[in-house]
Design an enzyme around this catalytic site. Structure first.
Site, PDB file in Angstrom:
ATOM      1  N   GLY A  15       7.203  15.571   4.503  1.00 30.66           N
ATOM      2  CA  GLY A  15       7.419  16.503   3.424  1.00 30.66           C
ATOM      3  C   GLY A  15       8.803  16.759   3.199  1.00 30.66           C
ATOM      4  N   SER A  16       9.660  16.049   3.597  1.00 30.52           N
ATOM      5  CA  SER A  16      11.089  16.600   3.153  1.00 30.52           C
ATOM      6  C   SER A  16      11.055  16.143   1.650  1.00 30.52           C
ATOM      7  CB  SER A  16      12.103  15.459   4.152  1.00 30.52           C
ATOM      8  OG  SER A  16      11.928  14.241   3.766  1.00 30.52           O
ATOM      9  N   ASN A  17      10.583  15.404   1.175  1.00 29.29           N
ATOM     10  CA  ASN A  17      10.851  14.971  -0.058  1.00 29.29           C
ATOM     11  C   ASN A  17       9.946  15.982  -0.940  1.00 29.29           C
ATOM     12  OD1 ASN A  17      12.232  12.372  -0.991  1.00 29.29           O
ATOM     13  ND2 ASN A  17      10.931  11.701   0.665  1.00 29.29           N
ATOM     14  N   MET A  93       0.283   8.307   2.498  1.00 27.06           N
ATOM     15  CA  MET A  93      -0.035   7.146   3.201  1.00 27.06           C
ATOM     16  C   MET A  93      -1.475   6.487   2.892  1.00 27.06           C
ATOM     17  SD  MET A  93       2.707   6.777   4.648  1.00 27.06           S
ATOM     18  CE  MET A  93       2.621   5.487   5.653  1.00 27.06           C
ATOM     19  N   ARG A  94      -1.673   6.347   1.587  1.00 25.95           N
ATOM     20  CA  ARG A  94      -3.180   5.832   1.253  1.00 25.95           C
ATOM     21  C   ARG A  94      -2.964   4.995  -0.011  1.00 25.95           C
ATOM     22  NH1 ARG A  94      -7.564   8.239   3.126  1.00 25.95           N
ATOM     23  NH2 ARG A  94      -8.777   7.459   1.697  1.00 25.95           N
ATOM     24  N   ILE A  96      -3.644   4.012  -3.661  1.00 21.43           N
ATOM     25  CA  ILE A  96      -4.778   4.698  -4.477  1.00 21.43           C
ATOM     26  C   ILE A  96      -5.561   3.583  -5.557  1.00 21.43           C
ATOM     27  CG2 ILE A  96      -4.010   5.695  -6.806  1.00 21.43           C
ATOM     28  CD1 ILE A  96      -2.273   7.355  -5.402  1.00 21.43           C
ATOM     29  N   ASN A 110       6.116   7.326  -7.647  1.00 19.44           N
ATOM     30  CA  ASN A 110       6.429   7.139  -6.058  1.00 19.44           C
ATOM     31  C   ASN A 110       7.865   6.900  -5.605  1.00 19.44           C
ATOM     32  OD1 ASN A 110       5.527   6.609  -3.433  1.00 19.44           O
ATOM     33  ND2 ASN A 110       5.646   4.430  -3.658  1.00 19.44           N
ATOM     34  N   HIS A 112       9.973   5.006  -2.778  1.00 19.68           N
ATOM     35  CA  HIS A 112      10.074   3.927  -1.739  1.00 19.68           C
ATOM     36  C   HIS A 112      11.587   4.006  -1.111  1.00 19.68           C
ATOM     37  CE1 HIS A 112       8.479   0.837   0.279  1.00 19.68           C
ATOM     38  NE2 HIS A 112       9.583   0.074   0.144  1.00 19.68           N
TER      39      HIS A 112
HETATM   40  C1  GRF Z   1      10.040   8.546   2.586  1.00 16.94           C
HETATM   41  O1  GRF Z   1      10.919   7.851   3.020  1.00 16.94           O
HETATM   42  C2  GRF Z   1       9.512   8.111   1.309  1.00 16.94           C
HETATM   43  O2  GRF Z   1      10.445   7.328   0.581  1.00 16.94           O
HETATM   44  C3  GRF Z   1       8.282   7.149   1.815  1.00 16.94           C
HETATM   45  O3  GRF Z   1       7.688   8.112   2.673  1.00 16.94           O
HETATM   46  C4  GRF Z   1       8.586   8.753   3.211  1.00 16.94           C
HETATM   47  C5  GRF Z   1       8.390  10.294   3.361  1.00 16.94           C
HETATM   48  O4  GRF Z   1       9.160  10.995   3.891  1.00 16.94           O
HETATM   49  N1  GRF Z   1       7.196   6.918   0.832  1.00 16.94           N
HETATM   50  P1  GRF Z   1       8.881  12.766   3.698  1.00 16.94           P
HETATM   51  O5  GRF Z   1       7.446  13.069   4.224  1.00 16.94           O
HETATM   52  O6  GRF Z   1       9.027  13.147   2.177  1.00 16.94           O
HETATM   53  O7  GRF Z   1      10.036  13.455   4.676  1.00 16.94           O
END
Ligand code: GRF
Length: 204
Positions: A15-17, A93-94, A96, A110, A112
């Site tokens: 969840g760093s994003n 991680m699914r 959709i 999304n 990536h």
């Molecule tokens: C990120 O690298 C994102 O690009 C990919 O999954 C990772 C999620 O990282 N889709 P976080 O859980 O947000 O740290």
């Protein structure tokens, strides 16, 4: 007063994003409500981050549903009830299903960790590293029926040094992600994105 858009983040892992988005909202980088975090993993670290930022978190257990479509229907039901106007996938991680994509057409983003269309799917950073590319980066795109495929909003590239360790590359990629995702969300929230076929036009 104009109504602020409600955002839901869907995530499965660290969840760093999510945190980067939460911080962007908090500092007023764009005007929106980060209304909820949804996850398919009960013990994901992202849930702790949501608590820290006082964002409501909902765990939907895939095991409670017979099919992916049923699971997605439940997600849609919650998103509609909460009047969500933007869904940000952040390490969700699914795959959709079309029912979800159609319900939120051009409202799902999304991120990536590679320059699409290269290195789709999981472990994109490792894929690029092992391939020995000189350039990789980050893409933020709209979500469509195919995986890591929809119209691209923003991309940022970085060069890879042959001596660089995978860990170092991962750190540099994540740093870009945490800047680029809020930037793309800001463009969406401020209605500066126009999608035409595969192209996304950035309005001034
Ligand atoms: C990120 O690298 C994102 O690009 C990919 O999954 C990772 C999620 O990282 N889709 P976080 O859980 O947000 O740290």
């Amino acid at each position: 007063m104009k109504k602020m858009i409600n955002i839901a983040v869907l995530a499965s892992g660290s969840g760093s994003n999510f945190e980067a988005i939460a911080k962007a909202v908090k500092r007023g980088y764009f005007k929106a409500n980060l209304k909820l975090l949804m996850t398919d993993k009960e013990n994901s670290f992202v849930r702790l981050r949501a608590k820290r930022f006082k964002v409501r978190d909902i765990f939907v257990n895939p095991k409670d549903f017979k099919t992916r479509r049923d699971f997605d229907r439940q997600i849609i039901k919650i998103l509609r009830k909460e009047k969500i106007g933007l869904v940000a996938l952040a390490g969700f991680m699914r795959i959709i299903s079309p029912v979800f994509i159609n319900a939120f057409r051009n409202k799902i983003l999304n991120i990536h960790p590679a320059i699409l269309p290269s290195f789709k799917g999981v472990d994109a950073i490792t894929q690029a590293y092992d391939y020995g590319v000189r350039i990789t980066g980050v893409s933020v795109h709209f979500v469509d029926q195919k995986m890591d495929h929809g119209p691209i909003i923003l991309q940022e590239a970085l060069g890879i040094d042959s001596n660089e360790k995978l860990k170092e590359l991962e750190e540099r990629i994540h740093k870009i992600e945490h800047r680029l995702y809020p930037k793309a969300i800001k463009l969406f929230v401020e209605k500066k994105l126009k999608v035409k076929g595969r192209k996304v036009f950035l309005l001034s």
